[in-house]
Design a protein around this motif. Sequence first.
Motif, PDB file in Angstrom:
ATOM      1  N   MET A  42     -39.179 -12.365 -22.679  1.00 48.76           N
ATOM      2  CA  MET A  42     -39.358 -12.830 -24.058  1.00 48.76           C
ATOM      3  C   MET A  42     -38.160 -12.518 -24.936  1.00 48.76           C
ATOM      4  SD  MET A  42     -43.280 -11.940 -24.692  1.00 48.76           S
ATOM      5  CE  MET A  42     -44.457 -11.919 -23.381  1.00 48.76           C
ATOM      6  N   MET A  43     -37.244 -11.704 -24.440  1.00 43.49           N
ATOM      7  CA  MET A  43     -36.049 -11.397 -25.219  1.00 43.49           C
ATOM      8  C   MET A  43     -34.859 -12.022 -24.516  1.00 43.49           C
ATOM      9  SD  MET A  43     -36.038  -7.499 -26.535  1.00 43.49           S
ATOM     10  CE  MET A  43     -36.172  -6.704 -24.935  1.00 43.49           C
ATOM     11  N   PRO A  44     -34.026 -12.780 -25.222  1.00 41.56           N
ATOM     12  CA  PRO A  44     -32.826 -13.316 -24.566  1.00 41.56           C
ATOM     13  C   PRO A  44     -31.823 -12.205 -24.290  1.00 41.56           C
ATOM     14  CG  PRO A  44     -32.781 -13.814 -26.899  1.00 41.56           C
ATOM     15  CD  PRO A  44     -34.104 -13.165 -26.632  1.00 41.56           C
ATOM     16  N   LEU A  45     -31.132 -12.315 -23.174  1.00 41.08           N
ATOM     17  CA  LEU A  45     -30.060 -11.368 -22.876  1.00 41.08           C
ATOM     18  C   LEU A  45     -28.830 -11.799 -23.656  1.00 41.08           C
ATOM     19  CD1 LEU A  45     -29.037  -8.970 -21.188  1.00 41.08           C
ATOM     20  CD2 LEU A  45     -28.316 -10.637 -19.469  1.00 41.08           C
ATOM     21  N   ILE A  46     -28.377 -10.935 -24.550  1.00 38.61           N
ATOM     22  CA  ILE A  46     -27.267 -11.294 -25.427  1.00 38.61           C
ATOM     23  C   ILE A  46     -25.939 -11.166 -24.693  1.00 38.61           C
ATOM     24  CG2 ILE A  46     -25.987 -10.576 -27.478  1.00 38.61           C
ATOM     25  CD1 ILE A  46     -28.681  -9.717 -28.674  1.00 38.61           C
ATOM     26  N   GLY A  47     -25.794 -10.145 -23.887  1.00 36.64           N
ATOM     27  CA  GLY A  47     -24.508  -9.976 -23.208  1.00 36.64           C
ATOM     28  C   GLY A  47     -24.431  -8.677 -22.463  1.00 36.64           C
ATOM     29  N   ASP A  48     -23.256  -8.406 -21.925  1.00 39.99           N
ATOM     30  CA  ASP A  48     -22.997  -7.229 -21.095  1.00 39.99           C
ATOM     31  C   ASP A  48     -21.604  -6.724 -21.431  1.00 39.99           C
ATOM     32  OD1 ASP A  48     -22.358  -5.462 -19.027  1.00 39.99           O
ATOM     33  OD2 ASP A  48     -23.614  -6.522 -17.594  1.00 39.99           O
ATOM     34  N   ALA A 254     -25.761  -2.996 -19.561  1.00 46.05           N
ATOM     35  CA  ALA A 254     -24.525  -2.817 -18.812  1.00 46.05           C
ATOM     36  C   ALA A 254     -24.870  -2.868 -17.332  1.00 46.05           C
ATOM     37  CB  ALA A 254     -23.887  -1.482 -19.159  1.00 46.05           C
ATOM     38  N   SER A 255     -24.337  -3.848 -16.635  1.00 44.93           N
ATOM     39  CA  SER A 255     -24.574  -3.950 -15.194  1.00 44.93           C
ATOM     40  C   SER A 255     -24.055  -2.701 -14.496  1.00 44.93           C
ATOM     41  CB  SER A 255     -23.843  -5.177 -14.645  1.00 44.93           C
ATOM     42  OG  SER A 255     -23.790  -5.113 -13.241  1.00 44.93           O
ATOM     43  N   THR A 256     -24.836  -2.143 -13.593  1.00 40.18           N
ATOM     44  CA  THR A 256     -24.448  -0.887 -12.936  1.00 40.18           C
ATOM     45  C   THR A 256     -23.681  -1.114 -11.630  1.00 40.18           C
ATOM     46  OG1 THR A 256     -26.689  -0.897 -12.048  1.00 40.18           O
ATOM     47  CG2 THR A 256     -26.258   0.539 -13.944  1.00 40.18           C
ATOM     48  N   ASP A 274     -29.391  -6.142 -13.001  1.00 37.01           N
ATOM     49  CA  ASP A 274     -29.970  -7.053 -13.994  1.00 37.01           C
ATOM     50  C   ASP A 274     -30.645  -6.313 -15.139  1.00 37.01           C
ATOM     51  OD1 ASP A 274     -31.013  -9.652 -11.658  1.00 37.01           O
ATOM     52  OD2 ASP A 274     -29.085  -9.134 -12.563  1.00 37.01           O
ATOM     53  N   ILE A 275     -31.085  -5.081 -14.896  1.00 31.26           N
ATOM     54  CA  ILE A 275     -31.687  -4.309 -15.983  1.00 31.26           C
ATOM     55  C   ILE A 275     -30.864  -3.054 -16.266  1.00 31.26           C
ATOM     56  CG2 ILE A 275     -34.039  -5.194 -15.774  1.00 31.26           C
ATOM     57  CD1 ILE A 275     -34.770  -2.784 -14.105  1.00 31.26           C
TER      58      ILE A 275
END
Lengths: 318, 302
Positions: A42-48, A254-256, A274-275
């Motif tokens: 339900m929340m858009p991913l804004i960025g990384d 932040a992608s790990t 992804d999370i």
Amino acid sequence: MATTVVAPGSFAQAQSDLGFSYVFAEEQIRQELNEKVSVLGMMPLIGDPVGTGTDILRITRYGGVGFAEQLTAMNTETEAIVPSGWTTAFDTATIARYGIGKEETYQGTLLNRADAVNLDLLVAMVPASVEKTLRVLMLTSATSITGVVGTSGTAWTMDDEVNLITNFNETDGFEGAVQTWRHSEQFSDLAASLRNEPAYQEPGVMSSIQGLKPAGGAFSFLGMENHASNDVQASGGDHIGAAFAPGAIGWVRASTLPLQGRVRDPSRAMFLPDIGLVIEWDSTANVANAKFTANAWFGTALLSATLFPQYRIRSVND
Amino acid sequence: MPIPSHAQESPYQIEPANLAEVQSENVLQASPTPVFHLVHYPDNWEIGLVDEGGQKVAYWLPEMQAVPVVPGVNMCRTLRKDEPKEAAYTGQLAWFAQRGQIAVPMDAIVGKTDCYIARVACQHPRTKRVGKRHFDCWSRPKPTKVGKSVKFWRDELAANAWRLELVRRGWVRPDGTTGRLPDADPDVIAEKIDRAEYHLARKEAETGLPERAYENEVKARQALLEQHTGAKVPTFEGVTAAVPVVDYSTALIQALASRVKAGEEPDAVLATFPDLGPAIVAAVHAAKPAPKPASKGKGKGE
């Protein structure tokens, strides 16, 4: 010490030497009730921000042109057209570090039954904890929404619901979709208020509104997509729910994956890029103790009301 | 610190948020919560009753929203090494200012209240995670059952008196800086009165209700409309003339200067907080350590 069993032999006499105080029921260990609403979809991913050199993302916008600007009527055939401007602005988002860990002694691992709460079961629960954390962060972001409907210290009523709908309907450019997040008690208050509304006193409708519902008692009403969560924040004796156009609250992570070359035991570490999650295993032999530690980097951000109409839903917490 | 006038004594030890340790072992069965800022947006006003000589008088009071300080949310962030605690939320304060919101500092002195946050020791009933639960100083937590939300006794009159004082006198911080909220916009008040009139008219038109319910519903909305139209609108009366609206420059400069002293370039640090005033920009540049003079080598053959 021997027990003398007096005739007739009975269960009561035999149990202490030959029987069990209890056995486990033949079923899988159960998990206690808790809220399972996920906000990831339900929340858009804004960025990384990985590899960017900063922990701050800027979400830009512009306005004052196109449908927001009309042409000027010129007074004469030759009057000069004065170029007009436009507006730009931005919102910002950042990440923070979050963590969780569990530990168990070697002896516990050796002796516990197969169907017990152990590190293997607990580590599988970590992604659910991430989803719970994101839900709390989303609802915390919502506490900063400037517009508000409802009054401190009073229960939510149909009047407040109408005010909320009116505010959205009267917003320039509103596209017709609204998500609400409220405490289950706020839905109970709305249902109670609807008992005095003639339009909703038909038996079928009354039963639908007042009846049992899963997931906190949210019910479809007046075109809004309603959700209930008891993680809705509180302020000054009130619940602070939120209503917003989808996309008003986004998340960053932040992608790990870059940590694959850094963790102590890459073969056992679990990466969920992804999370923004990485889980590592560790042990301390001299105290016979094993543990896992999960690190995650994410955050949420409330975007401008000029992009996504939004209001807080404020009503009494009692 | 104000004590609820109507409630039983809470079984939990309540303390102002600036005390170092909690003495009691009796803990609230609830999860910890962070500290928060009380924030006002100039369009948000609501009716509140204030006790004046035993009479409850209705005033238009600023709606205050408690915005928690949570890393990762709305520009709060995880602290970097050696940063002061305030650096975690200075970005959020700048973000509030960009949006036109006014945050009352946690250490603001308003009337006789020197900190609007109270806290109590707590423990999550399932995870056993311990911590402190923060809430406003006019509330007291009630004993909470597992699975239920925490409920509070609340002294609404005291909270409303604080809001009235906030509008009339603004606040002073221990470092001497002051601040205030803007007065209520008459157009905002008029719009709220219009909404109350609309709801009365809506209820009066609902003749399908049973007679007694109809009377109660109409009377309630008439009373609300009378309260809206009769409520007083407070204005700033503070003796301090021409105070700035909010001044966080001292805390912000300290936080940014500590990063410059640790070796970051001033421009990189300032890029984190756009739209800062020239005084803050100059102070951050001034914090850059002076370069060490080059050592003079011994000359050869001189």
